[in-house]
Design an enzyme around this catalytic site. Structure first.
Site, PDB file in Angstrom:
ATOM      1  N   THR A 352       0.832  -1.199   0.000  1.00 52.94           N
ATOM      2  CA  THR A 352       0.000   0.000   0.000  1.00 52.94           C
ATOM      3  C   THR A 352       0.865   1.247   0.000  1.00 52.94           C
ATOM      4  O   THR A 352       2.027   1.226   0.406  1.00 52.94           O
ATOM      5  CB  THR A 352      -0.890   0.073   1.254  1.00 52.94           C
ATOM      6  OG1 THR A 352      -0.083   0.426   2.389  1.00 52.94           O
ATOM      7  CG2 THR A 352      -1.626  -1.217   1.509  1.00 52.94           C
ATOM      8  N   ASP A 353       0.295   2.357  -0.445  1.00 55.94           N
ATOM      9  CA  ASP A 353       0.933   3.643  -0.194  1.00 55.94           C
ATOM     10  C   ASP A 353       0.868   3.906   1.305  1.00 55.94           C
ATOM     11  O   ASP A 353       0.201   3.187   2.060  1.00 55.94           O
ATOM     12  CB  ASP A 353       0.256   4.745  -1.010  1.00 55.94           C
ATOM     13  CG  ASP A 353       1.233   5.844  -1.405  1.00 55.94           C
ATOM     14  OD1 ASP A 353       2.144   6.140  -0.602  1.00 55.94           O
ATOM     15  OD2 ASP A 353       1.084   6.411  -2.497  1.00 55.94           O
ATOM     16  N   TRP A 354       1.511   4.977   1.750  1.00 55.28           N
ATOM     17  CA  TRP A 354       1.785   5.148   3.175  1.00 55.28           C
ATOM     18  C   TRP A 354       0.562   5.669   3.951  1.00 55.28           C
ATOM     19  O   TRP A 354      -0.091   6.635   3.560  1.00 55.28           O
ATOM     20  CB  TRP A 354       2.959   6.109   3.334  1.00 55.28           C
ATOM     21  CG  TRP A 354       4.298   5.433   3.456  1.00 55.28           C
ATOM     22  CD1 TRP A 354       5.277   5.738   4.368  1.00 55.28           C
ATOM     23  CD2 TRP A 354       4.839   4.352   2.682  1.00 55.28           C
ATOM     24  NE1 TRP A 354       6.367   4.911   4.206  1.00 55.28           N
ATOM     25  CE2 TRP A 354       6.129   4.052   3.174  1.00 55.28           C
ATOM     26  CE3 TRP A 354       4.346   3.591   1.627  1.00 55.28           C
ATOM     27  CZ2 TRP A 354       6.926   3.038   2.661  1.00 55.28           C
ATOM     28  CZ3 TRP A 354       5.150   2.581   1.088  1.00 55.28           C
ATOM     29  CH2 TRP A 354       6.422   2.317   1.610  1.00 55.28           C
TER      30      TRP A 354
END
Length: 640
Positions: A352-354
């Protein structure tokens, strides 16, 4: 004393017997990088200190067999820890036990994360100005990891650090070779240059211990207001795809053991954000496709799959109306499983992105909302469950392995589902060669990062990528004896090329450097207000001031295009207009005064008005009405 004793035992045993095959070893190896035992010329690290050569420790064995052996020895907590990657603080003296500065300052120290959370993936934000200090920190971290129960090495990841620009996401380029940003490479459309650039990044990252790149970013700049265009190549899918392959191949090489694992982003393309508002923040209005052009944004990713990108990062946005539920990409099973895993048969790591799970207070009035768009109502535990069920392997910017453990213990997630993700993460570590030798040679850092050839290549990219948009009466290149009035450019640098005067009235020409305009978003979150959102045109007093100068004296305007600027009046009044995509004052002067000719062609069109921008379809390339400069436009001039 323990290390000395083990070394002595090893020497005695190795001198008295030379086994033909190695299944079990009746010796203990001191757990330090200084002790490498050789059996029949093969190096061995007893990572779990059990006195024998486990299958996962045997570099001669099949990687898949090694993965299964290690996986069988891992506890549930160790598997859960591997599924998280978060920022790690790096202190100014390279001590992993000390807090760092910048965004990671609030993070748990790396040894604590390794011990209590069982994490062994970290990304790096701020590092000391001297990268050699980082290399020192990195080696110490690997020594700490080596002492843990299974000795699983750490993987360090980073965003880009080699671009001379103002992209809010990229890291400072201090100590690294400095290149133009990605639109500059698209402006040149030079496959070999991209491959050479990637090789420089590979060598410099490997020299200090960064083994995973949180890039390339291959979204398409079809919405010119989007704040992250400077991290992309272009608005053209075919051009972007053409450059993606050499970028990934140059970083990963033919074998990851000598390369950097690429986490290509942001699947399935993050460019078409409504009004250009970035989905890092709750101000976002969704990822929209009014031109029914969803598949166009997949073309660069198809090239990345052909290049065998090691990992994929989905973006934050909701693909409005494109799937069976309007939820963000990493929560979206139709995006991750149906499209990425099944249609494209992708079996690499998906991260996932952060920050998709945890809401964070940022003072009495501000809460940093997790990017759980479409599922804001879910608890942290439910968010983790939905992401895993969507088909994701790893959680970026989070340190919550206890939630994964809870899901398994409650019977909501099967442990075999975790095993599928951990296999992919272990495979990457084995392919990188981290189990054999995760350490770097600190004495070679300066030599690698100060290579004159790499520095020269970076400067070449800055200069040649510049795009000449207007050159009235062949004003450029300027003659060396020219008297110039300057703004926003270093006087000491310009003095090597021309005579500087103090007022426009004294000048033959003025030289000014501008940046594409932006306007802070309506948000209380400081990070959101730092993103280059908003309109693309100069307004009010600033616009009047610039035009006043242009009308007083023949003026050469250099503008940094981190987004497609809307500058019809400035273009009309300028004597010469040139664009850069991240260039030093020296590089600009080298071009303006004829030591290098500009070769770049616009990687995106420049619209003629904000009305034209607002009337564009967010997901469609080069579709503004009567653009000021079309995609692919660019002049040049001959030099002696």
């Amino acid at each position: 004393m323990k290390a000395t004793l083990y070394i002595s035992i090893a020497v005695i045993l190795l001198s008295s017997c030379q086994p033909k095959t190695v299944n079990k070893l009746d010796l203990l190896v001191a757990r330090t990088s200084e002790v490498i035992v050789k059996i029949d010329g093969n190096e061995f690290r007893d990572l779990n200190s059990n006195g024998k050569l486990d299958l996962y420790e045997d570099s001669k064995s099949n990687v898949e067999d090694r993965i299964e052996d290690l996986l069988s020895q891992m506890t549930l907590e160790e598997k859960a820890g591997m599924m998280f990657i978060n920022g790690a603080p790096v202190s100014e003296d390279g001590d992993p036990n000390q807090p760092g500065s910048g965004p990671a300052a609030r993070m748990m120290t790396t040894p604590a994360s390794l011990d209590s959370l069982k994490m062994n993936h970290f990304n790096i934000w701020s590092i000391p100005d001297d990268p050699a200090v980082f290399a020192k920190w990195y080696n110490k971290v690997q020594l700490i990891a080596e002492k843990n129960r299974l000795g699983i090495p750490v993987t360090i990841a980073s965003d880009p650090r080699h671009h001379l620009g103002k992209n809010v996401i990229q890291m400072a380029a201090n100590g690294f070779s400095q290149f133009c940003e990605l639109p500059g490479f698209a402006a040149l459309n030079d496959v070999q240059l991209v491959r050479e650039f990637a090789d420089v990044v590979r060598k410099e990252y490997m020299a200090i211990g960064i083994r995973e790149a949180l890039f390339p970013q291959i979204d398409l700049a079809t919405e010119p207001r989007w704040a992250r265009i400077s991290g992309n190549f272009s608005e053209d899918a075919e051009l972007t795809a053409r450059l993606v392959k050499p970028y990934i191949e140059g970083l990963q090489t033919t074998s990851l053991s000598n390369g950097i694992a690429c986490m290509t982003k942001h699947f399935p393309g993050g460019g078409p954000q409504k009004e250009g508002l970035d989905p890092h923040f709750s101000i976002q209005k969704g990822q929209i496709y009014p031109g029914d052009n969803f598949d166009y944004h997949l073309i660069p990713f198809e090239a990345a799959f052909e290049a065998n990108t090691s990992a994929i990062m989905p973006y934050y946005g909701i693909p409005v109306g494109q799937t069976d539920e309007d939820v963000a990409m990493s929560y979206n099973k139709a995006i991750i499983t149906s499209l990425l895993r099944e249609k494209y048969q992708y079996d690499g790591v998906v991260c996932t992105d952060w920050g998709l799970i945890t809401d964070l207070p940022m003072g009495p009035e501000i809460v940093w909302k997790a990017r759980a768009w479409g599922v804001e109502h879910l608890s942290d535990l439910e968010r983790v469950e939905k992401i895993i069920n969507a088909g994701v392997d790893q959680f970026g910017g989070e340190s919550r392995p206890e939630l994964v453990v809870q899901l398994v213990k409650e019977g909501r997630i099967n442990e075999e589902r975790l095993n599928a993700s951990v296999r992919r993460l272990l495979r990457q570590k084995f392919q990188l060669g981290l189990f054999e030798n995760p350490f770097v040679d600190e004495s070679k850092v300066a030599e690698t990062l100060q290579d004159p050839k790499s520095i020269a290549l970076g400067e070449r990219s800055q200069k040649e990528s510049m795009t000449l948009l207007k050159n009235k009466e062949n004003t450029l290149p300027l003659k060396k004896e020219t008297k110039v009035y300057i703004e926003n450019i270093d006087s000491t640098t310009v003095a090597d090329y021309a005579t500087i005067v103090s007022s426009p009235a004294e000048a033959d020409f003025a030289i000014i450097r501008l940046n594409t305009p932006w306007y802070p978003a309506d948000s209380k979150v400081p990070f959101a207000r730092s993103f280059h959102h908003g309109d693309l045109d100069f307004k009010g007093e600033e616009k009047s001031r610039i035009l006043d100068l242009l009308n007083k004296v023949p003026t050469v305007v250099d503008i940094y295009l981190d987004r497609p600027a809307v500058i019809p009046e400035i273009t009309n009044a300028a004597t010469a207009l040139i664009a850069n995509y991240g260039a030093s004052d020296k590089s600009v002067c080298e071009v303006l005064f004829g030591n290098t000719s500009p070769q770049g062609k616009l990687p995106f069109e420049l619209p003629s008005s904000m009305e034209a921008v607002r009337n564009q379809k967010t997901d469609v390339p080069y579709d503004s009405e009567n653009p000021l400069f079309k995609f692919g436009f660019g002049l040049t001039y001959d030099i002696d």
